[in-house]
Design a protein around this motif. Structure first.
Motif, PDB file in Angstrom:
ATOM      1  N   ASN A  86       0.801  -1.222   0.000  1.00 35.81           N
ATOM      2  CA  ASN A  86       0.000   0.000   0.000  1.00 35.81           C
ATOM      3  C   ASN A  86       0.836   1.275   0.000  1.00 35.81           C
ATOM      4  O   ASN A  86       0.328   2.362  -0.287  1.00 35.81           O
ATOM      5  CB  ASN A  86      -0.943   0.005   1.209  1.00 35.81           C
ATOM      6  N   GLN A  87       2.114   1.156   0.312  1.00 31.68           N
ATOM      7  CA  GLN A  87       2.970   2.333   0.362  1.00 31.68           C
ATOM      8  C   GLN A  87       4.035   2.368  -0.734  1.00 31.68           C
ATOM      9  O   GLN A  87       4.606   3.428  -1.000  1.00 31.68           O
ATOM     10  CB  GLN A  87       3.691   2.410   1.725  1.00 31.68           C
ATOM     11  N   THR A  88       4.298   1.243  -1.377  1.00 38.76           N
ATOM     12  CA  THR A  88       5.485   1.151  -2.241  1.00 38.76           C
ATOM     13  C   THR A  88       5.139   0.657  -3.631  1.00 38.76           C
ATOM     14  O   THR A  88       4.385  -0.310  -3.791  1.00 38.76           O
ATOM     15  CB  THR A  88       6.524   0.202  -1.618  1.00 38.76           C
ATOM     16  N   ASN A  89       5.718   1.302  -4.636  1.00 37.84           N
ATOM     17  CA  ASN A  89       5.575   0.892  -6.038  1.00 37.84           C
ATOM     18  C   ASN A  89       6.950   0.768  -6.681  1.00 37.84           C
ATOM     19  O   ASN A  89       7.932   1.338  -6.203  1.00 37.84           O
ATOM     20  CB  ASN A  89       4.771   1.926  -6.832  1.00 37.84           C
ATOM     21  N   ILE A  90       6.995   0.035  -7.784  1.00 41.52           N
ATOM     22  CA  ILE A  90       8.156   0.075  -8.666  1.00 41.52           C
ATOM     23  C   ILE A  90       8.198   1.438  -9.354  1.00 41.52           C
ATOM     24  O   ILE A  90       7.156   2.002  -9.719  1.00 41.52           O
ATOM     25  CB  ILE A  90       8.058  -1.037  -9.730  1.00 41.52           C
ATOM     26  N   SER A  91       9.388   1.984  -9.522  1.00 43.69           N
ATOM     27  CA  SER A  91       9.554   3.222 -10.283  1.00 43.69           C
ATOM     28  C   SER A  91       9.820   2.876 -11.741  1.00 43.69           C
ATOM     29  O   SER A  91      10.782   2.166 -12.045  1.00 43.69           O
ATOM     30  CB  SER A  91      10.720   4.045  -9.724  1.00 43.69           C
ATOM     31  N   LEU A  92       8.973   3.371 -12.618  1.00 41.11           N
ATOM     32  CA  LEU A  92       9.139   3.130 -14.054  1.00 41.11           C
ATOM     33  C   LEU A  92       9.804   4.317 -14.718  1.00 41.11           C
ATOM     34  O   LEU A  92       9.593   5.468 -14.335  1.00 41.11           O
ATOM     35  CB  LEU A  92       7.785   2.893 -14.724  1.00 41.11           C
ATOM     36  N   LYS A  93      10.610   4.034 -15.737  1.00 42.49           N
ATOM     37  CA  LYS A  93      11.092   5.095 -16.608  1.00 42.49           C
ATOM     38  C   LYS A  93       9.929   5.611 -17.452  1.00 42.49           C
ATOM     39  O   LYS A  93       8.960   4.889 -17.708  1.00 42.49           O
ATOM     40  CB  LYS A  93      12.195   4.571 -17.530  1.00 42.49           C
ATOM     41  N   ASP A  94      10.034   6.854 -17.910  1.00 46.90           N
ATOM     42  CA  ASP A  94       8.957   7.431 -18.720  1.00 46.90           C
ATOM     43  C   ASP A  94       8.661   6.566 -19.940  1.00 46.90           C
ATOM     44  O   ASP A  94       7.493   6.385 -20.317  1.00 46.90           O
ATOM     45  CB  ASP A  94       9.325   8.852 -19.159  1.00 46.90           C
ATOM     46  N   ARG A  95       9.707   6.013 -20.574  1.00 50.95           N
ATOM     47  CA  ARG A  95       9.508   5.214 -21.785  1.00 50.95           C
ATOM     48  C   ARG A  95       8.795   3.905 -21.493  1.00 50.95           C
ATOM     49  O   ARG A  95       8.231   3.293 -22.401  1.00 50.95           O
ATOM     50  CB  ARG A  95      10.857   4.934 -22.457  1.00 50.95           C
ATOM     51  N   GLU A  96       8.822   3.452 -20.241  1.00 46.99           N
ATOM     52  CA  GLU A  96       8.170   2.197 -19.890  1.00 46.99           C
ATOM     53  C   GLU A  96       6.670   2.355 -19.643  1.00 46.99           C
ATOM     54  O   GLU A  96       5.941   1.360 -19.656  1.00 46.99           O
ATOM     55  CB  GLU A  96       8.792   1.620 -18.620  1.00 46.99           C
ATOM     56  N   LYS A  97       6.227   3.562 -19.395  1.00 46.69           N
ATOM     57  CA  LYS A  97       4.857   3.764 -18.935  1.00 46.69           C
ATOM     58  C   LYS A  97       3.820   3.441 -20.001  1.00 46.69           C
ATOM     59  O   LYS A  97       2.646   3.260 -19.685  1.00 46.69           O
ATOM     60  CB  LYS A  97       4.688   5.200 -18.429  1.00 46.69           C
ATOM     61  N   GLU A  98       4.227   3.363 -21.257  1.00 48.00           N
ATOM     62  CA  GLU A  98       3.297   3.061 -22.344  1.00 48.00           C
ATOM     63  C   GLU A  98       3.432   1.636 -22.877  1.00 48.00           C
ATOM     64  O   GLU A  98       2.710   1.251 -23.784  1.00 48.00           O
ATOM     65  CB  GLU A  98       3.504   4.039 -23.509  1.00 48.00           C
ATOM     66  N   ILE A  99       4.355   0.848 -22.311  1.00 49.32           N
ATOM     67  CA  ILE A  99       4.585  -0.466 -22.902  1.00 49.32           C
ATOM     68  C   ILE A  99       3.578  -1.488 -22.389  1.00 49.32           C
ATOM     69  O   ILE A  99       2.963  -1.318 -21.333  1.00 49.32           O
ATOM     70  CB  ILE A  99       6.030  -0.943 -22.678  1.00 49.32           C
ATOM     71  N   LEU A 100       3.436  -2.567 -23.126  1.00 45.41           N
ATOM     72  CA  LEU A 100       2.400  -3.553 -22.842  1.00 45.41           C
ATOM     73  C   LEU A 100       2.630  -4.294 -21.528  1.00 45.41           C
ATOM     74  O   LEU A 100       1.677  -4.760 -20.903  1.00 45.41           O
ATOM     75  CB  LEU A 100       2.293  -4.556 -23.994  1.00 45.41           C
ATOM     76  N   ASN A 101       3.885  -4.434 -21.097  1.00 42.30           N
ATOM     77  CA  ASN A 101       4.157  -5.148 -19.850  1.00 42.30           C
ATOM     78  C   ASN A 101       3.560  -4.468 -18.634  1.00 42.30           C
ATOM     79  O   ASN A 101       3.354  -5.115 -17.604  1.00 42.30           O
ATOM     80  CB  ASN A 101       5.671  -5.279 -19.635  1.00 42.30           C
TER      81      ASN A 101
END
Length: 457
Positions: A164-179
């Motif tokens: 509830n407090q923690t997420n993976i940090s994504l690069k901007d280029r990853e935010k649109e990928i299918l994974n």
């Protein structure tokens, strides 16, 4: 940069504008979609099944019947995605296409077993299936006209949430990928004839977690590719691959982005953690860094953390870069990093696959010019919008990535780990000194591509 959202508008085989059709409604399914889209979803049901039957005349209350090429909608939670609905034709026993087709289903995070029934009374089929960010699942699955056959494979679906407090940090280029979207996407290529798709949640699979950089990650778009998205094609139905690698990563940035934390929150006894880094770790300078300090210390932390969970860590030395000496031998660009990884493996009694050595043998066997065919090296105007030549000596195309995957499988077979028994029996033995050549490569290219190279070098 070619945006993923507009990829089909510039394809050589661009589809006509999509048509919208009346949608089939299913209240139970919509409840599952709402669950999948909930940010607070932590459901861990042992088995949940979504069944789709495709045909103009199909009637089966136990399944979701799709009679027309419905475009994907978030409200409905399933449909033909990425403007490919117009590529689809329906007949009495399924849908067919000779152009790329994407079908997406919104599902919660988890591991899923997919059963696809292929074949048609009207035509022979020769289908290749990829999942999510171009993970190869099925290659040239041939079914004669008038027959049908079932293909089964496993797909990992994940999100960035750890707790509830923690997420993976994504690069901007990853935010649109299918994974990293909220759905499971299947890509159908070749002469496609599909009768049904069954998607079942499976929590008892052996999971192979991958931690690494751009040479390991699921490259989302053509012509880039990595071994992590090809090894999926060679493991049996008891195994699923969860590839957390990303372009430009080092051991420290992978940990800093909470990816190791995410893996450790899910990994269980009998699972695997494959760790391959080096390309980007080499760039980190300063006191305390280098192969024998921070790199070795972090490798030790990664593998010991997996062991504490009862999982089996495997270290993989970095793939070579394609740089030749005048005498036809390969230049060594990784310095002491492969040696440092070998030392960590020996000191901690960790399984090791020496891909540095195998790719040295592989590239030198090919030679300077033939080895180019395994990398993203294409003359200008090979792809729409590509005005300059692509000349990359680090990142692979699909052919090259598959050869590296075969090297990894060779390494697995030589280790004393149970995973070697879960390589598909039909997978041939591989010798990097007797490699394949691109002249025998027939895998269809995916519809989505981008000419900007991945992060890392």
């Amino acid at each position: 940069m070619i945006k993923i959202s507009t990829f089909l508008s510039i394809l050589l085989f661009a589809a006509a504008p999509q048509q919208f059709f009346a949608m089939h409604s299913n209240s139970t399914y919509n409840n599952e979609i709402n669950l999948a889209q909930s940010k607070n979803d932590t459901a861990k049901s042992s088995e949940k099944t979504f069944s789709f039957v495709f045909a103009k005349t199909a009637k089966n209350k136990k399944n979701i019947t799709v009679r027309q090429p419905l475009p994907f909608s978030e409200k409905m939670g399933y449909g033909f995605d990425f403007n490919t609905a117009s590529n689809v034709s329906f007949n009495s026993d399924g849908f067919s296409s000779n152009k790329p087709v994407y079908f997406s289903v919104a599902v919660p995070e988890g591991n899923y077993q997919i059963e696809v029934v292929t074949g048609s009374t009207e035509k022979a089929s020769d289908v290749t299936i990829k999942a999510e960010s171009r993970r190869l699942m099925l290659t040239h699955f041939l079914v004669e006209k008038g027959h049908k056959a079932t293909a089964t494979f496993n797909v990992n679906v994940r999100n960035i949430k750890i707790d509830n407090q923690t997420n993976i940090s994504l690069k901007d280029r990853e935010k649109e990928i299918l994974n990293w979207d909220n759905k499971l996407t299947l890509e159908f290529l070749g002469e496609v004839a599909i009768q049904s798709i069954k998607i079942t949640r499976k929590d008892n699979l052996t999971v192979v977690y991958l931690a690494g950089d751009s040479t390991v990650t699921d490259q989302d778009v053509e012509p880039w590719a990595s071994w992590g998205q090809f090894i999926t094609n060679y493991l049996d139905s008891n195994v699923v691959v969860a590839n957390y690698a990303y372009s430009g990563s080092s051991l420290s940035s992978f940990k800093g982005a909470n990816r190791l934390k995410k893996i450790l929150s899910e990994i269980k006894k009998g699972d695997y953690l494959f760790v391959e880094f080096g390309h980007n770790d080499e760039k980190i300078k300063g006191e305390g860094n280098g192969p024998w300090e921070s790199y070795s210390n972090l490798l030790t932390e990664f593998v010991n953390s997996a062991k504490e969970k009862g999982a089996i860590p495997v270290l993989v030395t970095p793939t070579q870069r394609r740089f030749f000496n005048e005498n036809g031998t390969l230049k060594e660009t990784h310095g002491d990093f492969p040696a440092a990884m070998r030392a960590v493996a020996q000191k901690n009694n960790i399984a090791l696959i020496d891909i540095t050595k195998m790719t040295t043998d592989l590239y030198e066997t090919w030679g300077d010019e033939p080895s180019r065919k395994a990398f993203v090296q294409y003359p200008a105007n090979t792809f729409p919008g590509q005005v300059k030549a692509l000349d990359d000596n680090t990142h692979f195309n699909s052919f090259g990535a598959n050869e590296i995957a075969l090297c990894v499988l060779k390494g697995i077979r030589e280790l004393d780990i149970p995973l070697k028994k879960q390589i598909k029996k039909e997978t041939p033995d591989y010798n990097p000194k007797k490699p394949n050549f691109i002249s025998s490569w027939t895998l269809p290219m995916s519809a989505r591509f981008e000419i900007v190279k991945p992060d890392g070098n």
